[in-house]
Design a protein around this motif. Structure first.
Motif, PDB file in Angstrom:
ATOM      1  N   LEU A  21      10.329 -11.832   5.978  1.00 20.58           N
ATOM      2  CA  LEU A  21       9.424 -11.905   7.110  1.00 20.58           C
ATOM      3  C   LEU A  21       9.938 -11.022   8.250  1.00 20.58           C
ATOM      4  CD1 LEU A  21       6.957 -13.101   8.462  1.00 20.58           C
ATOM      5  CD2 LEU A  21       8.334 -15.105   9.092  1.00 20.58           C
ATOM      6  N   ILE A  22      11.254 -11.097   8.544  1.00 19.43           N
ATOM      7  CA  ILE A  22      11.838 -10.274   9.604  1.00 19.43           C
ATOM      8  C   ILE A  22      11.717  -8.791   9.262  1.00 19.43           C
ATOM      9  CG2 ILE A  22      13.995  -9.648  10.767  1.00 19.43           C
ATOM     10  CD1 ILE A  22      13.003 -12.243  11.758  1.00 19.43           C
ATOM     11  N   SER A  23      12.055  -8.433   8.018  1.00 12.77           N
ATOM     12  CA  SER A  23      12.027  -7.012   7.641  1.00 12.77           C
ATOM     13  C   SER A  23      10.600  -6.465   7.660  1.00 12.77           C
ATOM     14  CB  SER A  23      12.655  -6.817   6.261  1.00 12.77           C
ATOM     15  OG  SER A  23      11.943  -7.527   5.267  1.00 12.77           O
ATOM     16  N   THR A  24       9.625  -7.281   7.282  1.00 13.42           N
ATOM     17  CA  THR A  24       8.228  -6.827   7.288  1.00 13.42           C
ATOM     18  C   THR A  24       7.727  -6.609   8.705  1.00 13.42           C
ATOM     19  OG1 THR A  24       7.740  -7.948   5.214  1.00 13.42           O
ATOM     20  CG2 THR A  24       5.875  -7.439   6.630  1.00 13.42           C
ATOM     21  N   ILE A  25       8.012  -7.572   9.586  1.00 16.85           N
ATOM     22  CA  ILE A  25       7.605  -7.428  10.981  1.00 16.85           C
ATOM     23  C   ILE A  25       8.307  -6.225  11.614  1.00 16.85           C
ATOM     24  CG2 ILE A  25       7.797  -8.511  13.254  1.00 16.85           C
ATOM     25  CD1 ILE A  25       7.259 -11.192  11.944  1.00 16.85           C
ATOM     26  N   SER A  26       9.575  -6.045  11.285  1.00 16.25           N
ATOM     27  CA  SER A  26      10.324  -4.905  11.831  1.00 16.25           C
ATOM     28  C   SER A  26       9.719  -3.584  11.365  1.00 16.25           C
ATOM     29  CB  SER A  26      11.794  -4.988  11.397  1.00 16.25           C
ATOM     30  OG  SER A  26      12.436  -6.105  11.990  1.00 16.25           O
ATOM     31  N   ARG A  27       9.336  -3.519  10.111  1.00 13.87           N
ATOM     32  CA  ARG A  27       8.756  -2.280   9.599  1.00 13.87           C
ATOM     33  C   ARG A  27       7.435  -1.975  10.300  1.00 13.87           C
ATOM     34  NH1 ARG A  27       5.504  -1.319   5.257  1.00 13.87           N
ATOM     35  NH2 ARG A  27       5.723  -3.459   4.540  1.00 13.87           N
ATOM     36  N   GLN A  28       6.640  -3.014  10.554  1.00 12.24           N
ATOM     37  CA  GLN A  28       5.386  -2.797  11.278  1.00 12.24           C
ATOM     38  C   GLN A  28       5.648  -2.313  12.707  1.00 12.24           C
ATOM     39  OE1 GLN A  28       2.432  -5.992  10.960  1.00 12.24           O
ATOM     40  NE2 GLN A  28       3.559  -6.788   9.206  1.00 12.24           N
ATOM     41  N   ALA A  29       6.628  -2.936  13.361  1.00 10.93           N
ATOM     42  CA  ALA A  29       6.967  -2.527  14.731  1.00 10.93           C
ATOM     43  C   ALA A  29       7.453  -1.084  14.758  1.00 10.93           C
ATOM     44  CB  ALA A  29       8.033  -3.460  15.307  1.00 10.93           C
ATOM     45  N   LEU A  30       8.268  -0.727  13.747  1.00 13.38           N
ATOM     46  CA  LEU A  30       8.769   0.643  13.664  1.00 13.38           C
ATOM     47  C   LEU A  30       7.608   1.636  13.527  1.00 13.38           C
ATOM     48  CD1 LEU A  30      11.075   2.730  13.275  1.00 13.38           C
ATOM     49  CD2 LEU A  30      10.928   2.240  10.818  1.00 13.38           C
ATOM     50  N   ASN A  31       6.681   1.353  12.638  1.00 15.41           N
ATOM     51  CA  ASN A  31       5.571   2.283  12.426  1.00 15.41           C
ATOM     52  C   ASN A  31       4.684   2.400  13.665  1.00 15.41           C
ATOM     53  OD1 ASN A  31       6.373   2.902   9.826  1.00 15.41           O
ATOM     54  ND2 ASN A  31       5.112   1.315   8.878  1.00 15.41           N
ATOM     55  N   LEU A  32       4.512   1.276  14.387  1.00 13.51           N
ATOM     56  CA  LEU A  32       3.736   1.348  15.627  1.00 13.51           C
ATOM     57  C   LEU A  32       4.421   2.259  16.645  1.00 13.51           C
ATOM     58  CD1 LEU A  32       2.618  -2.382  16.065  1.00 13.51           C
ATOM     59  CD2 LEU A  32       1.129  -0.421  15.623  1.00 13.51           C
ATOM     60  N   GLU A  33       5.739   2.121  16.775  1.00 13.77           N
ATOM     61  CA  GLU A  33       6.467   2.947  17.738  1.00 13.77           C
ATOM     62  C   GLU A  33       6.460   4.418  17.311  1.00 13.77           C
ATOM     63  OE1 GLU A  33      10.315   1.674  18.881  1.00 13.77           O
ATOM     64  OE2 GLU A  33       9.648  -0.251  19.702  1.00 13.77           O
ATOM     65  N   ILE A  34       6.698   4.665  16.028  1.00 16.00           N
ATOM     66  CA  ILE A  34       6.724   6.049  15.536  1.00 16.00           C
ATOM     67  C   ILE A  34       5.363   6.708  15.733  1.00 16.00           C
ATOM     68  CG2 ILE A  34       6.949   7.502  13.485  1.00 16.00           C
ATOM     69  CD1 ILE A  34       9.619   6.525  14.391  1.00 16.00           C
ATOM     70  N   GLY A  35       4.313   6.005  15.348  1.00 14.01           N
ATOM     71  CA  GLY A  35       2.974   6.570  15.469  1.00 14.01           C
ATOM     72  C   GLY A  35       2.612   6.881  16.908  1.00 14.01           C
TER      73      GLY A  35
END
Length: 785
Positions: A132-146
């Motif tokens: 759950l943590i890794s999935t949320i982190s990956r989503q947050a990362l993609n939002l910031e990168i985009g």
């Protein structure tokens, strides 16, 4: 007294050194700098600034998403009355982090967006064991990168994994980075890693799992022992998963205690974008100012020699944001009086940041560029060039001009010719010239085959003048355009002393005796510059085979007399990525031996007794006592051109060039684990060895540990690179077995190469841990016609 060692920062030539590009990073910064703050930071001496992409508001929203999902899941389970086993196997939808809002960030497109380096939130926990943590982190990362990519930033830094001991965690991280390369369509992605896991070098911001009370133990049994190559291993996994993307780089945190040179060399070969220096690694000098150790300065000086030198980021060195804000508030006057205006101007004259001032001193204290570090030579660093086809192609004048720009090679050639002429006189060797009317003393018959624009002809004439030797001079050139230039040189520069012949040296009838019409004689000295990056790769053996029968026996001389090819396995991620990017348009890219000025490389092998880092593959000597073509004709009673294909060792070959085929099998010892991307090829040549053996032979070399001794500052030849289609990873205490063949048939010459890795697991036991495929350059062979 003024210093005269070239290192005086106040000297006139300090500009002839690499330039530093200094950036400022504040690990506690939570908001993008305002326009005024940005100007103040630049005024303190920095060139660029890092900026967070999101703020505390976004972090709180992410935490709320996690907590809300956990609570909803708990209530769902309670309503359904599920057992622990059922809860474990139940498949529930994972939460989605909502899109960014204007409250989540203070980063917006602006006029100086190109001078901002986006820094991803260090709390993002891509390596978490909690899905759950890794999935949320990956989503947050993609939002910031985009979002950062949309704003127009050119570089985005992502904090790397904080540990290297979990293959699963690193694989998760690598997979997430691979995804960001698709999210970021323009910006480069830079992974921020320590050079090695020195304590205190990691990010201080708690990870998302730690904030939520889910963090794992920071240390494990045996973790006190630092694995120097652990961080590099992590990086290797990341870039392998990302298929050596040309937009993926690494940023290194420089430790307070630098590691051994072997690890520094490994990182030197990687695609470095930034070197990060935190305030904690600086020492204080006697005046209380920050300074770096001599070892750090040496490392910086070396890394800055790269064509794409890394930029330097100074972390947590100021200026203090509160002081910047106070200064700005003092200047916030709409209509200042004269006294207020003067005070504002004084506030704007911000003193240079002490860390910037020191790094400026380090910049000016670098050793200046030496004679061979010209802008042109530096531009050739790690730049792939296709090998020449000297027999099938006619070179351009600019190519000849580039060759002629190296005085070292021609100085060595001239010295070799002088030594040969001196020996001729000392030992009273016969000459091939025939007596003619008006001759006062015997004359040496000399020829330069493949004369190009004539630099070697000039050197032969100069050597003859120095040694007071009478010569008859011939210049052979097949290139019709270069032939025109040679005729002009003979008229204007050589006073008609040279007989210029337009011919392929292999078809030349031989020198005509002076004063004797239609009488063919022999050559006393034959000079050629047919050597390639690997010695024989531009068909020097084959070309000399076709002309060496004109050399007088047994006293005739060939310059060069011999040459040897040398190999060493190397790691060169930049070149591997470059070649990989060409495969779509050049399917033979990984089977091509490339000529390249190897620079950002790591020699993975070490020199041990009997097994050197650079090893000889094979040798050619001239003149050859008996030619295979002559032997074939004598045995079969027919001319070579009428022989039947298929009788040689290579299919379709008559076998007349088999004497120029070669094979080697070499063993290299690698102490530390690593990866190789191919083989570096070099050569050495004995141009002439004096007969008595009392005088040193005249040699040239491109082998890195010999070039300074034999032909210092020679740049005529760049090394050759034999790539591997798939990088070969190997553990520590490995022996790399390299097999290489020089193959030939009636029409071309090519190379085949294979690398195998054997791990030593006992005093006399080893196991095979990997191997490359057999590579062949037959489709891009060097043509004999």
């Amino acid at each position: 007294m003024p210093r005269n060692d070239g290192l005086d920062p106040e000297s006139d030539d300090f500009a002839a050194r690499p330039n530093f590009c200094l950036g400022q990073h504040d690990s506690g910064r939570g908001e993008t700098l305002t326009d005024g703050q940005y100007r103040q930071v630049l005024a303190s001496g920095f060139t660029f600034v890092t900026t967070p992409i999101t703020n505390a508001h976004f972090y709180k929203r992410v935490v709320d998403v996690y907590k809300s999902h956990v609570e909803e899941t708990k209530q769902w389970h309670e309503r359904r009355g599920l057992t622990a086993a059922q809860m474990k196997n139940e498949s529930l939808p994972l939460p989605t982090v909502p899109a960014l809002t204007d409250k989540d960030t203070t980063l917006f497109p602006c006029s100086y967006i190109g001078a901002l380096v986006a820094y991803v939130s260090p709390w993002i926990d891509l390596c978490s064991a909690d899905p759950l943590i890794s999935t949320i982190s990956r989503q947050a990362l993609n939002l910031e990168i985009g979002y950062a990519n949309w704003c127009g930033v050119r570089s985005i830094v992502i904090p790397g994994p904080r540990a290297d001991d979990s293959g699963k965690a690193v694989a998760q991280y690598a997979r997430a980075i691979q995804e960001t390369l698709g999210v970021s369509t323009r910006a480069n992605i830079i992974v921020h890693l320590p050079m090695y896991r020195e304590p205190g070098l990691e990010e201080k911001v708690p990870l998302l799992s730690e904030t939520l009370g889910l963090g794992e133990a920071a240390s494990k049994p045996g973790a006190e022992e630092i694995d120097l190559f652990g961080a590099w291993d992590t990086w290797h996994t990341i870039r392998t998963v990302c298929e050596y993307s040309m937009r993926l780089f690494v940023s290194l945190r420089v430790p307070k205690r630098l590691p051994e040179r072997e690890l520094q060399d490994r990182w030197f070969a990687e695609p470095l974008h930034y070197l990060t220096f935190s305030s904690s690694i600086y020492q204080r000098n006697r005046n209380g100012n920050p300074s770096l150790s001599k070892f750090h300065q040496d490392m910086i000086n070396r890394y800055m020699r790269l064509k794409n030198a890394p930029w330097l980021i100074l972390s947590d060195v100021g200026p203090d944001l509160h002081q910047v804000s106070d200064s700005l508030n003092a200047m916030a006057v709409d209509y200042p009086s004269l006294s207020e205006a003067q005070k504002i101007q004084e506030n704007r004259r911000q003193p240079l940041n002490p860390y910037v001032a020191y790094m400026t001193y380090v910049e000016r204290s670098q050793p200046p560029y030496d004679d061979i570090e010209t802008a042109t030579i530096i531009s050739f660093q790690d730049w792939l060039q296709s090998p020449l086809q000297p027999l099938s192609d006619n070179l351009e004048s600019a190519t000849y001009e580039m060759f002629e720009g190296d005085p070292v090679k021609y100085d060595q050639y001239e010295l070799a010719i002088e030594e040969a002429m001196i020996d001729w006189k000392l030992h009273k060797k016969p000459t091939s010239s025939l007596p003619y009317e008006g001759q006062t003393e015997p004359e040496l018959v000399c020829a330069v085959a493949g004369a190009g624009r004539g630099p070697l002809v000039t050197r032969v004439l100069r050597a003859a003048a120095k040694t007071k030797t009478k010569i008859q001079m011939w210049a052979l050139e097949k290139n019709p355009n270069a032939y025109v230039y040679l005729l002009r040189q003979n008229e204007r520069e050589w006073n008609g002393q040279v007989t210029v012949v337009k011919t392929d040296m292999r078809g030349w009838a031989g020198p005509t005796a002076k004063g004797h019409d239609n009488v063919i004689t022999k050559l006393d000295i034959l000079v050629t510059e047919l050597l390639g990056s690997f010695g024989d790769n531009e068909l020097s053996p084959e070309c000399l085979d076709g002309i060496q029968h004109h050399i007088a026996r047994p006293h005739g001389i060939s310059i060069p007399a011999s040459y040897t090819a040398h190999l060493s396995p190397i790691s060169t991620p930049r070149l591997y990525a470059d070649i990989g990017s060409r495969v779509d348009t050049d399917p033979n890219a990984f089977d091509t031996p490339w000529v390249v000025r190897l620079f950002a490389i790591d020699f993975v092998a070490q020199s041990v007794p009997l097994l050197h880092r650079f090893q000889q593959a094979w040798e050619f000597s001239h003149p050859v006592e008996i030619l295979r073509a002559d032997d074939f004709a004598a045995k079969h009673g027919m001319a070579v051109k009428y022989t039947t294909p298929g009788t040689g060792t290579m299919s379709g070959s008559s076998g007349i060039n088999e004497h120029n085929a070669r094979h080697c099998h070499l063993t290299f010892v690698c102490r530390s684990r690593g990866v190789i991307h191919g083989l570096a090829g070099y050569f050495e040549s004995v141009l002439y060895a004096p007969i008595d053996g009392k005088r040193e032979p005249v040699e040239i070399s491109t082998v890195p540990d010999q070039i300074d001794r034999k032909s210092k500052d020679m740049v005529s030849w760049f090394p050759i690179f034999f790539p591997l289609k798939t990088p070969l990873y190997f553990p520590q205490d490995t022996e790399l077995e390299v097999s290489m063949w020089r193959q030939t048939n009636d029409t071309g010459v090519w190379y085949e190469w294979l690398v195998e890795a054997y791990a030593c697991v006992g005093p006399t036991t080893r196991i095979k841990v990997g191997a490359s495929e057999l590579h062949s350059s037959r489709k891009v062979a060097c043509m004999l016609q």
